[in-house]
Design a protein around this motif. Structure first.
Motif, PDB file in Angstrom:
ATOM      1  N   ASP A 299      60.689 -16.219  29.815  1.00  0.00           N
ATOM      2  CA  ASP A 299      60.557 -16.839  28.503  1.00  0.00           C
ATOM      3  C   ASP A 299      59.666 -16.033  27.563  1.00  0.00           C
ATOM      4  OD1 ASP A 299      62.187 -18.865  29.294  1.00  0.00           O
ATOM      5  OD2 ASP A 299      60.575 -20.257  29.781  1.00  0.00           O
ATOM      6  N   CYS A 300      58.632 -15.422  28.121  1.00  0.00           N
ATOM      7  CA  CYS A 300      57.712 -14.660  27.269  1.00  0.00           C
ATOM      8  C   CYS A 300      57.167 -13.471  28.070  1.00  0.00           C
ATOM      9  CB  CYS A 300      56.574 -15.561  26.795  1.00  0.00           C
ATOM     10  SG  CYS A 300      55.669 -14.908  25.372  1.00  0.00           S
ATOM     11  N   PRO A 301      57.919 -12.367  28.126  1.00  0.00           N
ATOM     12  CA  PRO A 301      57.549 -11.236  28.985  1.00  0.00           C
ATOM     13  C   PRO A 301      56.301 -10.485  28.534  1.00  0.00           C
ATOM     14  CG  PRO A 301      59.432 -10.675  27.625  1.00  0.00           C
ATOM     15  CD  PRO A 301      59.174 -12.132  27.405  1.00  0.00           C
ATOM     16  N   TYR A 302      55.927 -10.619  27.265  1.00  0.00           N
ATOM     17  CA  TYR A 302      54.707  -9.976  26.753  1.00  0.00           C
ATOM     18  C   TYR A 302      53.679 -11.052  26.415  1.00  0.00           C
ATOM     19  CZ  TYR A 302      57.199  -5.544  26.561  1.00  0.00           C
ATOM     20  OH  TYR A 302      57.884  -4.399  26.904  1.00  0.00           O
ATOM     21  N   ASP A 303      52.435 -10.636  26.263  1.00  0.00           N
ATOM     22  CA  ASP A 303      51.368 -11.612  26.008  1.00  0.00           C
ATOM     23  C   ASP A 303      51.624 -12.413  24.734  1.00  0.00           C
ATOM     24  OD1 ASP A 303      49.880 -10.943  28.276  1.00  0.00           O
ATOM     25  OD2 ASP A 303      48.939  -9.258  27.268  1.00  0.00           O
ATOM     26  N   VAL A 304      52.125 -11.750  23.702  1.00  0.00           N
ATOM     27  CA  VAL A 304      52.500 -12.436  22.460  1.00  0.00           C
ATOM     28  C   VAL A 304      53.775 -11.790  21.932  1.00  0.00           C
ATOM     29  CG1 VAL A 304      51.845 -13.067  20.107  1.00  0.00           C
ATOM     30  CG2 VAL A 304      50.090 -12.942  21.884  1.00  0.00           C
ATOM     31  N   LEU A 305      54.717 -12.617  21.516  1.00  0.00           N
ATOM     32  CA  LEU A 305      55.945 -12.146  20.881  1.00  0.00           C
ATOM     33  C   LEU A 305      56.047 -12.769  19.496  1.00  0.00           C
ATOM     34  CD1 LEU A 305      58.579 -12.314  23.772  1.00  0.00           C
ATOM     35  CD2 LEU A 305      57.909 -10.254  22.524  1.00  0.00           C
ATOM     36  N   ALA A 306      56.311 -11.943  18.512  1.00  0.00           N
ATOM     37  CA  ALA A 306      56.452 -12.429  17.135  1.00  0.00           C
ATOM     38  C   ALA A 306      57.877 -12.196  16.663  1.00  0.00           C
ATOM     39  CB  ALA A 306      55.475 -11.715  16.216  1.00  0.00           C
ATOM     40  N   MET A 307      58.414 -13.166  15.922  1.00  0.00           N
ATOM     41  CA  MET A 307      59.772 -13.040  15.370  1.00  0.00           C
ATOM     42  C   MET A 307      59.793 -13.719  14.008  1.00  0.00           C
ATOM     43  SD  MET A 307      63.417 -14.228  17.018  1.00  0.00           S
ATOM     44  CE  MET A 307      64.949 -13.938  16.115  1.00  0.00           C
TER      45      MET A 307
ATOM     46  N   ALA B 131      55.129 -16.516  19.898  1.00  0.00           N
ATOM     47  CA  ALA B 131      55.197 -17.113  21.234  1.00  0.00           C
ATOM     48  C   ALA B 131      54.087 -16.504  22.084  1.00  0.00           C
ATOM     49  CB  ALA B 131      56.558 -16.842  21.868  1.00  0.00           C
ATOM     50  N   ILE B 132      53.302 -17.355  22.737  1.00  0.00           N
ATOM     51  CA  ILE B 132      52.143 -16.918  23.518  1.00  0.00           C
ATOM     52  C   ILE B 132      52.436 -17.152  24.995  1.00  0.00           C
ATOM     53  CG2 ILE B 132      49.658 -17.176  23.864  1.00  0.00           C
ATOM     54  CD1 ILE B 132      49.601 -18.485  21.040  1.00  0.00           C
ATOM     55  N   ARG B 133      52.377 -16.096  25.771  1.00  0.00           N
ATOM     56  CA  ARG B 133      52.728 -16.195  27.184  1.00  0.00           C
ATOM     57  C   ARG B 133      51.819 -17.168  27.942  1.00  0.00           C
ATOM     58  NH1 ARG B 133      53.934 -11.192  31.311  1.00  0.00           N
ATOM     59  NH2 ARG B 133      54.310 -12.460  33.180  1.00  0.00           N
ATOM     60  N   GLU B 134      50.528 -17.135  27.665  1.00  0.00           N
ATOM     61  CA  GLU B 134      49.599 -18.001  28.367  1.00  0.00           C
ATOM     62  C   GLU B 134      49.905 -19.466  28.097  1.00  0.00           C
ATOM     63  OE1 GLU B 134      46.226 -19.267  30.654  1.00  0.00           O
ATOM     64  OE2 GLU B 134      47.657 -17.619  30.672  1.00  0.00           O
ATOM     65  N   GLU B 135      50.365 -19.776  26.911  1.00  0.00           N
ATOM     66  CA  GLU B 135      50.733 -21.154  26.590  1.00  0.00           C
ATOM     67  C   GLU B 135      51.969 -21.579  27.398  1.00  0.00           C
ATOM     68  OE1 GLU B 135      50.383 -24.875  24.800  1.00  0.00           O
ATOM     69  OE2 GLU B 135      48.991 -23.189  24.995  1.00  0.00           O
ATOM     70  N   TYR B 136      52.924 -20.663  27.510  1.00  0.00           N
ATOM     71  CA  TYR B 136      54.091 -20.943  28.353  1.00  0.00           C
ATOM     72  C   TYR B 136      53.668 -21.174  29.802  1.00  0.00           C
ATOM     73  CZ  TYR B 136      57.676 -19.853  24.859  1.00  0.00           C
ATOM     74  OH  TYR B 136      58.504 -19.881  23.763  1.00  0.00           O
TER      75      TYR B 136
END
Length: 482
Positions: free
Chosen positions: A143-151, A329-334
């Motif tokens: 769902d979130c392969p990097y620490d933060v993803l921006a789109m 999208a924040i990986r730690e939140e996921y």
């Protein structure tokens, strides 16, 4: 030595009635169990595509009923068969063991069937719990392969720009690296029109350059992709990945591109884009950018995600009124969200499984311990016939061991079908997991249950030894009291 001829007293012999009938019923029950497991497996695989689990639940209930019947009929048939084996029965102290096992055959068979059903249910629930934990761990990386993803959607002015979002992120952790990538779209629907309902979703064909896609893949440990005059369909939805695009060829910059396949297994680099197409870089040269994206790797992989998310979230107006929105999208939140959901199921399921296993073993132990007075009289006779302490312990150990093993037979054998079923489920999840991972989990759970079995068996055996085994003067005392 034990004179086995003295153990043939007909008054205590309990023979099995209708042995042929019980053998036939046991064969039918075992065949029915195999058939019900096959049907359950097929319905389970279908449920993953149709999202309908009612039929699966019904068949799981049928499986438990058939497991009970199989254990019940097998116990009756096996007890009768062993009692008719004269050579086996007359060997050593086997007659005492077999009479102890065959006493009250119907009640014992019912108990064995009920306990086997409880244990299969407990083992199955434990496998489900561990499978959910594995799914949770793997889904975070997808769902979130990097620490933060921006789109950020280029069609509207963002409330929080990429630069502003970066400043907020750096308040919680320094940024180790940033990887920029873009989705391109000319507003056409040549390819996405193959997906039912695309028009209601307002989808258009969105393209991601191959070099950027491969950079994202290699950055999180995946192998790069090669395309030659083709396009790759990437989606986060299993149903979309099964859509046939073989009849769709798209022409970009004067060159036709054919379908190279579809995949729902790749990490979701652009989460809000439910569907996009990876093409060679030259294919989208000059095409407008529809989404500006970035993948961030942080120095601190576990920042205060709740506070960061709160600062990156804003209210935007929709046709249904204002709603919270976040372009990051924040990986730690996921991870926290996924672990919270999986943890609730894991703790609850393992707790129920543990209670069921302990309850089954406790019932089994109480059943054995409740007959100690009767067993003491039987072993006193065995002692007077010449059986020493070692022979008595051997007979008692085999008798108790047989009672403990009988309900555990199918739960132990269920390791293989459960491993195969969950291995197939892992393949459907498409997280790069293989069937051995599921088999290892099933074996581990079986070993834990077996450990509890051994513990209860040893406790029951040593308690029984203290009350049943006759030694010297004790045998004489029992003889006088009989």
């Amino acid at each position: 030595m034990v004179d086995s001829t003295l153990l043939k007293a007909e008054a205590v012999e309990r023979s099995e009635k209708h042995p042929a009938l019980w053998r036939a019923l046991s064969i039918v029950a075992v065949a029915g169990l195999a058939a019900s497991l096959i049907v359950t497996y097929r319905n389970l695989m279908a449920a993953f595509r149709d999202q309908d689990g009612v039929v699966v639940l019904l068949w799981l209930v049928v499986d438990l009923v058939v497991i009970f019947l199989a254990h019940f009929t097998l116990s009756r048939a096996l007890a009768g068969a062993l009692l008719r084996r004269e050579r086996l029965k007359n060997r050593g102290a086997n007659a005492v063991v077999l009479r102890g096992l065959s006493g009250r055959m119907t009640m014992n068979a019912l108990l064995i069937g009920a306990l086997a059903t409880i244990l299969v249910f407990a083992v199955g629930m434990s496998n489900i719990a561990m499978g959910e934990k594995i799914y949770a761990d793997c889904s975070v990386a997808k769902d979130c392969p990097y620490d933060v993803l921006a789109m950020l959607d280029c069609a509207r002015e963002p409330e929080i720009s990429m630069e502003e979002g970066e400043k907020i992120i750096e308040k919680y952790s320094p940024i180790a690296s940033r990887m920029d990538f873009q989705l391109h779209s000319a507003g056409e629907t040549t390819l996405c029109s193959s997906v039912l309902g695309y028009d209601l979703m307002g989808w258009t064909d969105k393209y991601l350059p191959l070099n950027q896609f491969n950079a994202l893949l290699t950055g999180c440990g995946w192998e790069p992709v090669a395309l030659d005059g083709q396009y790759l369909v990437v989606t986060g939805a299993q149903g979309i990945s099964e859509v046939d695009f073989s009849d769709k060829t798209v022409t970009l910059n004067g060159k036709p591109y054919s379908w190279a396949g579809s995949s729902a297994s790749y990490p979701e680099f652009a989460r809000r884009a439910r569907l996009y197409f990876v093409v060679p870089d030259e294919a989208i040269s000059g095409m407008p950018v529809s989404d500006e994206c970035a993948a961030y790797t942080l120095v601190n992989h576990r920042p205060d995600s709740r506070s960061m998310l709160s600062e990156l979230t804003y209210l935007r107006q929709t046709e249904y009124g204002p709603e919270e929105w976040c372009d990051f999208a924040i990986r730690e939140e996921y991870r926290l969200w996924s672990n919270a959901n999986a943890g609730t199921l894991l703790i609850g399921t393992l707790y129920v499984s543990t209670v069921f296993v302990c309850m089954a073993l406790a019932i089994l132990s109480v059943k054995i311990l409740s007959t100690l007075d009767e067993e003491r009289r039987r072993f006193a006779i065995l002692y007077r016939l010449g059986a020493d302490e070692r022979t008595q312990k051997s007979a008692l150990r085999r008798q108790i061991g047989a009672f403990f093993l009988a309900p555990f037979a199918f739960p132990l054998l269920m390791i293989v079908p459960m491993g195969l079923i969950f291995g197939r489920i892992y393949e459907i999840w498409d997280f790069g997991l293989n069937g051995w991972r599921a088999m290892e989990t099933a074996v581990l759970i079986a070993l834990v249950v077996a450990g509890a079995y051994v513990l209860y068996f040893l406790i029951t055996y040593f308690i029984s030894c203290g009350h049943v085994i006759c030694r010297g003067a004790e045998g004489g005392g029992n003889e006088r009291g009989l």
